[in-house]
Design an enzyme around this catalytic site. Structure first.
Site, PDB file in Angstrom:
ATOM      1  N   TYR A 125       0.850  -1.179   0.000  1.00  0.00           N
ATOM      2  CA  TYR A 125       0.000   0.000   0.000  1.00  0.00           C
ATOM      3  C   TYR A 125       0.906   1.257   0.000  1.00  0.00           C
ATOM      4  O   TYR A 125       1.973   1.302   0.629  1.00  0.00           O
ATOM      5  CB  TYR A 125      -0.875   0.025   1.256  1.00  0.00           C
ATOM      6  CG  TYR A 125      -1.854  -1.107   1.373  1.00  0.00           C
ATOM      7  CD1 TYR A 125      -2.832  -1.298   0.410  1.00  0.00           C
ATOM      8  CD2 TYR A 125      -1.811  -1.964   2.445  1.00  0.00           C
ATOM      9  CE1 TYR A 125      -3.743  -2.333   0.533  1.00  0.00           C
ATOM     10  CE2 TYR A 125      -2.728  -2.995   2.571  1.00  0.00           C
ATOM     11  CZ  TYR A 125      -3.691  -3.172   1.611  1.00  0.00           C
ATOM     12  OH  TYR A 125      -4.582  -4.186   1.742  1.00  0.00           O
ATOM     13  N   HIS A 155      29.482   2.630   4.605  1.00  0.00           N
ATOM     14  CA  HIS A 155      29.013   1.629   5.549  1.00  0.00           C
ATOM     15  C   HIS A 155      28.999   0.219   4.954  1.00  0.00           C
ATOM     16  O   HIS A 155      28.754  -0.757   5.673  1.00  0.00           O
ATOM     17  CB  HIS A 155      27.598   1.991   6.035  1.00  0.00           C
ATOM     18  CG  HIS A 155      27.586   3.097   7.052  1.00  0.00           C
ATOM     19  ND1 HIS A 155      28.313   4.250   6.905  1.00  0.00           N
ATOM     20  CD2 HIS A 155      26.925   3.224   8.234  1.00  0.00           C
ATOM     21  CE1 HIS A 155      28.109   5.040   7.943  1.00  0.00           C
ATOM     22  NE2 HIS A 155      27.269   4.444   8.763  1.00  0.00           N
ATOM     23  N   ASN A 268      19.164   1.478   8.641  1.00  0.00           N
ATOM     24  CA  ASN A 268      19.060   1.545  10.100  1.00  0.00           C
ATOM     25  C   ASN A 268      17.994   0.565  10.575  1.00  0.00           C
ATOM     26  O   ASN A 268      16.814   0.783  10.349  1.00  0.00           O
ATOM     27  CB  ASN A 268      18.696   2.970  10.520  1.00  0.00           C
ATOM     28  CG  ASN A 268      19.373   3.391  11.803  1.00  0.00           C
ATOM     29  OD1 ASN A 268      18.773   4.003  12.662  1.00  0.00           O
ATOM     30  ND2 ASN A 268      20.642   3.061  11.934  1.00  0.00           N
ATOM     31  N   TYR A 356      17.013 -41.660  31.849  1.00  0.00           N
ATOM     32  CA  TYR A 356      16.444 -40.318  31.701  1.00  0.00           C
ATOM     33  C   TYR A 356      16.288 -39.915  30.240  1.00  0.00           C
ATOM     34  O   TYR A 356      15.378 -39.162  29.891  1.00  0.00           O
ATOM     35  CB  TYR A 356      17.333 -39.283  32.401  1.00  0.00           C
ATOM     36  CG  TYR A 356      17.333 -39.355  33.905  1.00  0.00           C
ATOM     37  CD1 TYR A 356      16.604 -40.322  34.600  1.00  0.00           C
ATOM     38  CD2 TYR A 356      18.068 -38.441  34.658  1.00  0.00           C
ATOM     39  CE1 TYR A 356      16.614 -40.387  35.975  1.00  0.00           C
ATOM     40  CE2 TYR A 356      18.085 -38.485  36.040  1.00  0.00           C
ATOM     41  CZ  TYR A 356      17.352 -39.469  36.691  1.00  0.00           C
ATOM     42  OH  TYR A 356      17.372 -39.514  38.055  1.00  0.00           O
ATOM     43  N   ARG A 359      12.915 -41.593  29.504  1.00  0.00           N
ATOM     44  CA  ARG A 359      11.831 -41.293  30.438  1.00  0.00           C
ATOM     45  C   ARG A 359      11.547 -39.792  30.524  1.00  0.00           C
ATOM     46  O   ARG A 359      10.408 -39.375  30.719  1.00  0.00           O
ATOM     47  CB  ARG A 359      12.208 -41.828  31.818  1.00  0.00           C
ATOM     48  CG  ARG A 359      11.045 -41.852  32.781  1.00  0.00           C
ATOM     49  CD  ARG A 359      11.440 -42.030  34.232  1.00  0.00           C
ATOM     50  NE  ARG A 359      12.703 -42.697  34.462  1.00  0.00           N
ATOM     51  CZ  ARG A 359      13.328 -42.668  35.632  1.00  0.00           C
ATOM     52  NH1 ARG A 359      12.801 -42.011  36.647  1.00  0.00           N
ATOM     53  NH2 ARG A 359      14.486 -43.292  35.798  1.00  0.00           N
ATOM     54  N   PHE A 405      16.549   0.863  17.010  1.00  0.00           N
ATOM     55  CA  PHE A 405      17.489   0.105  16.183  1.00  0.00           C
ATOM     56  C   PHE A 405      18.308  -0.894  16.995  1.00  0.00           C
ATOM     57  O   PHE A 405      18.974  -1.756  16.432  1.00  0.00           O
ATOM     58  CB  PHE A 405      18.467   1.063  15.474  1.00  0.00           C
ATOM     59  CG  PHE A 405      19.092   2.056  16.414  1.00  0.00           C
ATOM     60  CD1 PHE A 405      20.024   1.662  17.354  1.00  0.00           C
ATOM     61  CD2 PHE A 405      18.726   3.387  16.366  1.00  0.00           C
ATOM     62  CE1 PHE A 405      20.590   2.568  18.234  1.00  0.00           C
ATOM     63  CE2 PHE A 405      19.291   4.309  17.243  1.00  0.00           C
ATOM     64  CZ  PHE A 405      20.228   3.901  18.184  1.00  0.00           C
ATOM     65  N   GLU A 490      27.962   4.771  19.832  1.00  0.00           N
ATOM     66  CA  GLU A 490      27.304   3.466  19.993  1.00  0.00           C
ATOM     67  C   GLU A 490      28.083   2.715  21.074  1.00  0.00           C
ATOM     68  O   GLU A 490      28.871   1.817  20.788  1.00  0.00           O
ATOM     69  CB  GLU A 490      27.308   2.723  18.662  1.00  0.00           C
ATOM     70  CG  GLU A 490      26.586   3.496  17.558  1.00  0.00           C
ATOM     71  CD  GLU A 490      26.865   2.953  16.163  1.00  0.00           C
ATOM     72  OE1 GLU A 490      27.600   1.945  16.052  1.00  0.00           O
ATOM     73  OE2 GLU A 490      26.360   3.538  15.192  1.00  0.00           O
TER      74      GLU A 490
END
Length: 615
Positions: A125, A155, A268, A356, A359, A405, A490
């Site tokens: 849309y 980047h 991002n 075990y 079981r 982010f 960061e």
């Protein structure tokens, strides 16, 4: 010499044609020969000459008559999708695409994986500073386009092997879904170009390494955007790997031209972590369901008791996953529904309880199911979340910087997933030991006659042990680490990219260990013949024997393990047993049925939105 690319199952195969007067049927047979070559079991195709085909052109999905000559209906470098209407293995869901609306709110992990596999197509849309440390540097209006392009180029610093086409499709689809939410500041023109690239499978070279999951998955998403700009490398079924601008041109697409904020809008977010996480969740659920079936078969071979799966026991500790696993064991082993000659042979033995590893399957496998359900909820929420920065609130006329982010949510969840799913391999390896050890199994050592001359499953068990040991290291959480980046802007990161890649590797190892257990359990049955197990488990045995013969004397074993591993990846073990499990559940007395509508669900929860096919 004309060449054609044929899509068989999930593989693209190039078929040269010496004579264009050959038929479409000839092209199909040649493609299948190439598909089956070097596969341990010929790709599950018993006799290629007996296979009947459905063939379509990829462009326009036009149906091709098998008797038509190639020169009449195809052009050089054309693309064909090949379906097989006789053997289910080669049925292509892409022969008739469903279209999915991405609105940023209702996509789920199941649909995202199907987008990656090419089973769905898309319909949608309808800043002026530097980045990181340079956030206070104002950029002139005349250089805003260059700013966005430089952002993508600088980047694009990832390393390692590229993501597979399936995983790159998932990454692109998920980024489109986030942009469709309308908070990223992207133009409709750019978004429509991305959709066209997805539907044409024009996929950028995206290295798997380089994200710390902090300001989102900057490096992988930058590589994704770089190809859309017409730079770097790109792949498509039509071109293979080539310069991005030529791949786009080959599909009639123009590179995107970035407007203000658009570069940042493309890179991002947590889509690398989340798309790989979606695949991990889907594969984890698949292998967990099949682990119950394999463990039930092992219990039969080791002549265990079913008393530990009594429903009253599990009502006293009513974890949903535990109750679900116990129910599956009862549905496969209940003597009233499926008489077992093997079980009858030791009905009056003096054994009170089992080890075990047999079981306690409801308790151990059960928490894996609950872990997967928890992680699925996190991943599906993340799939439909706006993870950009800054967020654009058009109605308020504001852009606001935040922290959506940050990859901590999916990172922590996927670390948890790896730890949880690993336990399926850990307990499976111990059951393999019991199958191979004559003092525990009452079967020949390493499940082979003439021991000494033959080694049987001796080293297959070693392989399982090696994979379990690798998983112990891989299960160390990556999200407990943090390294400050971007000049301390960061200063706390999630390491979610590694969490996602580790989880997938752990799950693959789990699948392989369970494949070895399934092989060993089926081999154990050979020594109990002519006694038969329950009907659903006999069906599982027959499925395995359709791709792997009994172990009479030593032979090359890796191919057998790979063939059974493929059965698990394709969910064929589950599909064989599922009707019996469902029938048992429908026959439960009303008072015995779970109170929660999802407690014993056999399938992932349905997607909350509708699909629409476009004519």
């Amino acid at each position: 010499m004309p060449r054609f690319t044929v899509h068989v199952r999930d593989e693209w195969l190039t078929v040269p044609c010496k004579d264009a007067s050959y038929s479409i049927n000839w092209l199909g047979v040649e493609a299948l020969k190439r598909y089956a070559k070097n596969k341990p079991d010929n790709g599950g195709i018993p006799n290629i000459k007996d296979v009947r085909f459905v063939a379509r052109r990829c462009q326009g999905q036009g149906l091709l008559d098998g008797d038509d000559t190639i020169e009449d209906v195809l052009e050089d470098n054309d693309f064909v999708e090949l379906g097989n209407v006789k053997y289910v293995l080669l049925l292509l869901l892409t022969l008739s695409h469903e279209y999915i609306f991405l609105d940023g709110n209702s996509l789920c992990s199941t649909d995202l994986v199907n987008l990656g596999r090419g089973r769905l197509k898309l319909v949608v849309y309808g800043i002026t500073t530097g980045f990181g440390k340079f956030a206070r540097t104002v950029i002139p209006i005349s250089k805003l386009k260059e700013l966005q392009e430089n952002l993508i180029r600088s980047h694009s610093a990832g390393l390692g092997s590229p993501l597979s086409p399936e995983r790159t499709r998932m990454l692109l689809a998920l980024r489109i879904n986030v942009l469709a939410k309308g908070y990223s500041g992207i133009s409709l023109e750019t978004l429509h170009t991305m959709i066209q690239a997805f539907n044409a499978s024009c996929l950028s070279f995206v290295p798997e390494k380089g994200t710390v999951g902090a300001s989102g998955d900057l490096a992988p998403l930058s590589h994704l955007a770089l190809g859309l700009m017409g730079e770097g490398k790109m792949w498509s079924p039509k071109s293979g790997w080539a310069d991005a601008k030529y791949v786009l041109e080959a599909h009639g697409l123009r590179p995107i031209s970035l407007k203000p904020k658009e570069g940042l809008a493309l890179i991002n977010g947590t889509q690398m972590i989340t798309s790989l996480g979606a695949e991990a969740v889907e594969r984890a659920e698949s292998v967990a369901r099949q682990a119950d079936i394999i463990a039930a078969l092992t219990l039969e071979v080791l002549k265990g008791t079913t008393k530990a799966f009594d429903s009253d026991i599990h009502e006293l500790r009513p974890h949903l996953g535990q109750k679900e696993v116990a129910l599956r064991f009862r549905s496969l082993l209940d003597s009233d529904h499926h008489p077992s000659e093997i079980a009858e042979s030791h009905r009056f033995c003096d054994r009170v309880q089992d080890a075990y590893t047999m079981r306690c399957c409801p308790q151990v496998h059960g928490i894996v199911n609950d872990t997967i359900a928890f992680v699925r909820n996190i991943i599906n929420t993340e799939i439909n979340s706006a993870t950009d920065n800054p967020m654009v609130f058009a109605e308020r006329g504001e852009t606001i910087s935040g922290g959506n982010f940050h990859g901590e949510y999916p990172a922590k969840a996927l670390d948890y997933l790896a730890i949880g799913v690993h336990e399926l391999a850990s307990i499976s390896e111990r059951r393999i030991e019991r199958l191979c050890n004559p003092s525990l199994s009452e079967l020949p050592a390493f499940l082979v006659n003439e021991g000494g001359l033959n080694s049987g499953f001796m080293i297959a068990h070693c392989t399982a042990a090696a994979l379990v040991s690798e998983n112990k290291v891989l299960c160390h959480p990556s999200s407990v680490d943090s390294l400050s980046t971007s000049a301390a802007t960061e200063d706390h990161v999630s390491m979610g990219g590694w969490a996602a890649r580790k989880a997938l590797r752990v799950i693959e190892h789990v699948e392989q260990v369970l494949a070895i257990e399934l092989l060993a359990a089926c081999q154990g049955i050979e020594f109990l013949r002519p006694l038969r197990t329950t009907t659903p488990l006999e069906k599982v045995y027959d499925l395995v024997r359709s791709v792997v013969k009994p172990w009479i004397k030593d032979r090359f074993m890796s191919a057998d393990i790979e063939a059974v591993h493929r059965l698990l990846v394709d969910q064929k073990v589950w599909n064989v047993a599922k009707p019996y499990i469902e029938k048992y559940c429908t026959e439960l007395l009303p008072e015995s049925r779970p109170t929660s509508p999802t407690a014993f669900s056999l399938e992932p929860p349905p997607s909350p939105r509708k699909r629409v096919r476009l004519e």
